[in-house]
Design an enzyme around this catalytic site. Sequence first.
Site, PDB file in Angstrom:
ATOM      1  N   CYS A 266       0.608  -1.230  -0.035  1.00 41.78           N
ATOM      2  CA  CYS A 266      -0.053  -0.045  -0.236  1.00 41.78           C
ATOM      3  C   CYS A 266       1.044   1.223   0.016  1.00 41.78           C
ATOM      4  O   CYS A 266       0.499   2.113  -0.632  1.00 41.78           O
ATOM      5  CB  CYS A 266      -1.114  -0.004   1.108  1.00 41.78           C
ATOM      6  SG  CYS A 266      -1.081  -1.091   2.474  1.00 41.78           S
TER       7      CYS A 266
ATOM      8  N   ARG B  59       7.191 -11.408   4.920  1.00 43.43           N
ATOM      9  CA  ARG B  59       7.113 -11.419   6.057  1.00 43.43           C
ATOM     10  C   ARG B  59       7.448 -12.439   7.127  1.00 43.43           C
ATOM     11  O   ARG B  59       7.489 -13.386   6.586  1.00 43.43           O
ATOM     12  CB  ARG B  59       5.352 -11.253   6.330  1.00 43.43           C
ATOM     13  CG  ARG B  59       4.711  -9.830   5.611  1.00 43.43           C
ATOM     14  CD  ARG B  59       3.197 -10.188   5.766  1.00 43.43           C
ATOM     15  NE  ARG B  59       2.510  -9.322   4.999  1.00 43.43           N
ATOM     16  CZ  ARG B  59       1.357  -8.986   4.897  1.00 43.43           C
ATOM     17  NH1 ARG B  59       0.281  -9.688   5.357  1.00 43.43           N
ATOM     18  NH2 ARG B  59       0.833  -8.137   4.197  1.00 43.43           N
TER      19      ARG B  59
ATOM     20  N   GLN C  23       0.580 -11.035  -3.217  1.00 40.81           N
ATOM     21  CA  GLN C  23      -0.795 -10.636  -3.210  1.00 40.81           C
ATOM     22  C   GLN C  23      -1.368  -9.858  -4.426  1.00 40.81           C
ATOM     23  O   GLN C  23      -0.507  -9.126  -5.262  1.00 40.81           O
ATOM     24  CB  GLN C  23      -0.825  -9.499  -2.129  1.00 40.81           C
ATOM     25  CG  GLN C  23      -0.516  -9.829  -1.068  1.00 40.81           C
ATOM     26  CD  GLN C  23      -0.497  -8.756   0.183  1.00 40.81           C
ATOM     27  OE1 GLN C  23       0.091  -7.690  -0.174  1.00 40.81           O
ATOM     28  NE2 GLN C  23      -0.984  -8.879   1.234  1.00 40.81           N
TER      29      GLN C  23
ATOM     30  N   ASP D 173      -3.157  -7.147  -5.276  1.00 40.12           N
ATOM     31  CA  ASP D 173      -3.278  -6.292  -4.402  1.00 40.12           C
ATOM     32  C   ASP D 173      -3.674  -5.063  -5.094  1.00 40.12           C
ATOM     33  O   ASP D 173      -3.200  -4.615  -6.077  1.00 40.12           O
ATOM     34  CB  ASP D 173      -2.040  -5.625  -3.639  1.00 40.12           C
ATOM     35  CG  ASP D 173      -2.240  -5.193  -2.329  1.00 40.12           C
ATOM     36  OD1 ASP D 173      -3.541  -5.117  -1.863  1.00 40.12           O
ATOM     37  OD2 ASP D 173      -1.304  -4.913  -1.418  1.00 40.12           O
TER      38      ASP D 173
ATOM     39  N   HIS E 103      -5.461  -0.715  -4.572  1.00 32.05           N
ATOM     40  CA  HIS E 103      -5.938  -0.036  -3.671  1.00 32.05           C
ATOM     41  C   HIS E 103      -6.807   1.187  -4.654  1.00 32.05           C
ATOM     42  O   HIS E 103      -6.647   1.598  -5.475  1.00 32.05           O
ATOM     43  CB  HIS E 103      -4.765   0.726  -3.178  1.00 32.05           C
ATOM     44  CG  HIS E 103      -3.841  -0.047  -2.141  1.00 32.05           C
ATOM     45  ND1 HIS E 103      -2.823  -0.880  -2.691  1.00 32.05           N
ATOM     46  CD2 HIS E 103      -4.162  -0.576  -0.916  1.00 32.05           C
ATOM     47  CE1 HIS E 103      -2.468  -1.543  -1.741  1.00 32.05           C
ATOM     48  NE2 HIS E 103      -3.055  -1.501  -0.737  1.00 32.05           N
TER      49      HIS E 103
ATOM     50  N   LYS F 222     -12.759  -4.847   7.777  1.00 27.22           N
ATOM     51  CA  LYS F 222     -12.609  -5.852   6.661  1.00 27.22           C
ATOM     52  C   LYS F 222     -13.687  -6.672   6.374  1.00 27.22           C
ATOM     53  O   LYS F 222     -14.437  -6.832   7.123  1.00 27.22           O
ATOM     54  CB  LYS F 222     -11.415  -6.736   6.882  1.00 27.22           C
ATOM     55  CG  LYS F 222     -10.017  -5.864   7.471  1.00 27.22           C
ATOM     56  CD  LYS F 222      -9.040  -7.131   7.233  1.00 27.22           C
ATOM     57  CE  LYS F 222      -8.949  -7.994   8.246  1.00 27.22           C
ATOM     58  NZ  LYS F 222      -8.097  -9.068   8.236  1.00 27.22           N
TER      59      LYS F 222
ATOM     60  N   HIS G 282      -8.661  -1.172   0.240  1.00 29.31           N
ATOM     61  CA  HIS G 282      -7.675  -2.294  -0.140  1.00 29.31           C
ATOM     62  C   HIS G 282      -8.262  -3.710  -0.278  1.00 29.31           C
ATOM     63  O   HIS G 282      -9.316  -3.802   0.724  1.00 29.31           O
ATOM     64  CB  HIS G 282      -6.672  -2.972   1.235  1.00 29.31           C
ATOM     65  CG  HIS G 282      -6.156  -1.564   1.719  1.00 29.31           C
ATOM     66  ND1 HIS G 282      -4.881  -1.610   1.945  1.00 29.31           N
ATOM     67  CD2 HIS G 282      -6.592  -0.446   2.620  1.00 29.31           C
ATOM     68  CE1 HIS G 282      -4.524  -0.413   2.847  1.00 29.31           C
ATOM     69  NE2 HIS G 282      -5.585   0.239   3.001  1.00 29.31           N
TER      70      HIS G 282
END
Length: 657
Positions: free
Chosen positions: A351, A380, A398, A400, A402, A486, A532
């Site tokens: 992000c 991670r 991901q 991902d 935004h 979420k 997200h």
Amino acid sequence: MSDIQEQQASIAITLPDGTVRTVPSGSTGFDIALSIGKRLAEDALAVTVNGRPTDLHAPIHSDARIEIVTFDSPLGHDIFWHSASHIMAQAIEELFPGSRFGAGPATEQGFYYDVASEHRFREEDLRLIEQKMLEIGKRDIRLKREEMKRSDAIAYFTSVRNDPYKVEILNDTLKEVETVSLYHQGSFTDLCSGPHLPTTAKLKAVLLTNISSSYWRGDSSRESMQRIYGIAFPSEKLLREHVARLEEAKRRDHRKLGAELDLFMLSPEIGSGLPVWLPKGAIIRSELETFLKEEQRKRGYLPVYTPHIGNIGLYKRSGHYPYYSDSQFPPLTYHDEDGKQEQYLLKPMNCPHHHLIYSSKLRSYRDLPIRLTEFGTVYRHEQSGELNGLVRARGFTQDDSHIYCRPDQLVDEICNAIDLTQFVFLTLGFAEVQTRLSMHDPANREKYGGTEDVWKQAEKDVREAADRMGIDYFIGIGEASFYGPKIDFIVRDALGRKWQLGTVQVDYVMPERFDLSYVGSDGQKHRPVVIHRAPFGSMERFIGVLIEHTAGNFPLWLAPVQAIVLPIAEDVHEYAKTVHAALLAAGIRAEIDMRSEKIGKKIREAEVGKIPCMVIAGQKERDTGEVSLRRHRKGDMGSFSVAALTDMIGKEITERI
RNA sequence: GCUGAUGUAGCUCAGUCGGUAGAGCACUUCCUUGGUAAGGAAGAGGUCAUCGGUUCAAGUCCGAUCAUCAGCUCCA
């Protein structure tokens, strides 16, 4: 009211099918079950009275809706396994005197009990405990419920049972409760709200599965206890079926299938938790990415690419670094010629990079929503004990995006993201997806960014979107991320473990921290809201779960090898090659098996390799210019011309059936 | 990270009391040319996870490390 009058009084009992029976007041669930049928009375474990689970032999004194609980229901499992955990505790107490007991609930897959004991339990002990449990079953011990004042219970567990854990529960968890209940079971007594089985004799089969540790009350600063897991059944047959299911789950394990089908590998030489995609697995991932990219293009997403590392300042600003410093790889530290130090982080999430893309130019309210998307690989440092094949890795990608939008666009955009996620799950054949609205825990405010007002707004928006999309959801308090609520899409793996895949998250906090803005129609700066979202979640985890979901039998469009040409004998190799070439020319991932093996063996290996289409070419086919098709796990489909075959296969691939 | 278990051929696994390593499948070669889930023969394949210790001698006993598994804790 005299005893005689009470005995003569009668009550009306409503059964689940709506029929009403009149029975004497004081009748028990067992009496009612017996009046319905002998078999039901034998199978009865407990009863619900107006929906409240109750002991089978508890007298009922007023009109009520009654349902007899047998093992054949989730509640029946729960009661059976909960009692089994007590029987296990009794067995442990008899075998290993001095053991103390913490918590011993039923779970979705059986039960466990946390035990504090001088004895270090080993695998062999489990067999002993199982034997003792079955013996306790044979003793046919009636379970007796006793209610007492909390203070009396504290005295009882302090002096009679000498169990400090139960005393702590009474002093702490139950401190608001006046009267508590105890269940006596021969020499064993436990603090428990019940209900329980009427007798230990219901236990006919038990399997203790493993020993692990747990922290008392889940608190890592407290002492650790030995947790013994098991499952139990009212018959041997049910246990055998359960064991068969476990074996099937083992066969579907994505780690096993991943190695067998050459999809991915993990190597200590690369690093723990860092999966590597082998050519066949890479095809699946690439197909899934292509699928999502196509869909996102239709829905107005803008692809971007960002680097794998970022200045640590970026993550300090977002709040991720301080919040998650434990689960990140340590920063890379770099000194330039002047000795100035810079620190970089392997990016733990995408992000911040995307936020900077957003703020790289002035945005007008007319530009919004802006939907930036990237298959972004993140790193991670998950705890070593957490790593699990593809579903829990330290390096993963991901899908991902935004979405930067105006507050008035937010609910629509959440709905769009939900719709995309549902479309993805539907295409991949996940029918049993649970949806959780992950809300913050107001009792734990320091865990979260933003103000209470912002959270109220965000949670209202999320709920409104979920309601508008007609989602059947449940609420998870305390499951929100630190920056917002979420919507999480959760599926189960082959072993019944739950994994979060897709997610849609609302964020009012990051726009603040990154000072994101757009110019509104009033010419003033305004704050956008960020969503997200990741329908797959992590490509690794998604594919891991997909492997287990399909047992490696992928739909044709995802299958690493879609077709294999199997010539019957050497004299048709030339013809088989032309068939192979035609399949390749049609864009089909095809192989050819020209070994000097018999057709039966080639077919067996293609079946074991889970190749969807076996294209068989022999003299007969060569003479007619056809091929015969055998589908994986379906068998012979008959003969087709090569053109008809490529059309048929090609159509199935493009339609992603 | 914590508790427990496991680590022998590419895979699945044997390996007794401590005495220099074995099977099946897979692989390679040869024979076999066949019709919808395993044709036959031969061969090759091992620093017994790694490092250290005990011992005349360690796959085997002890310790550490690494990895994996189950669970706990955590999950942006």
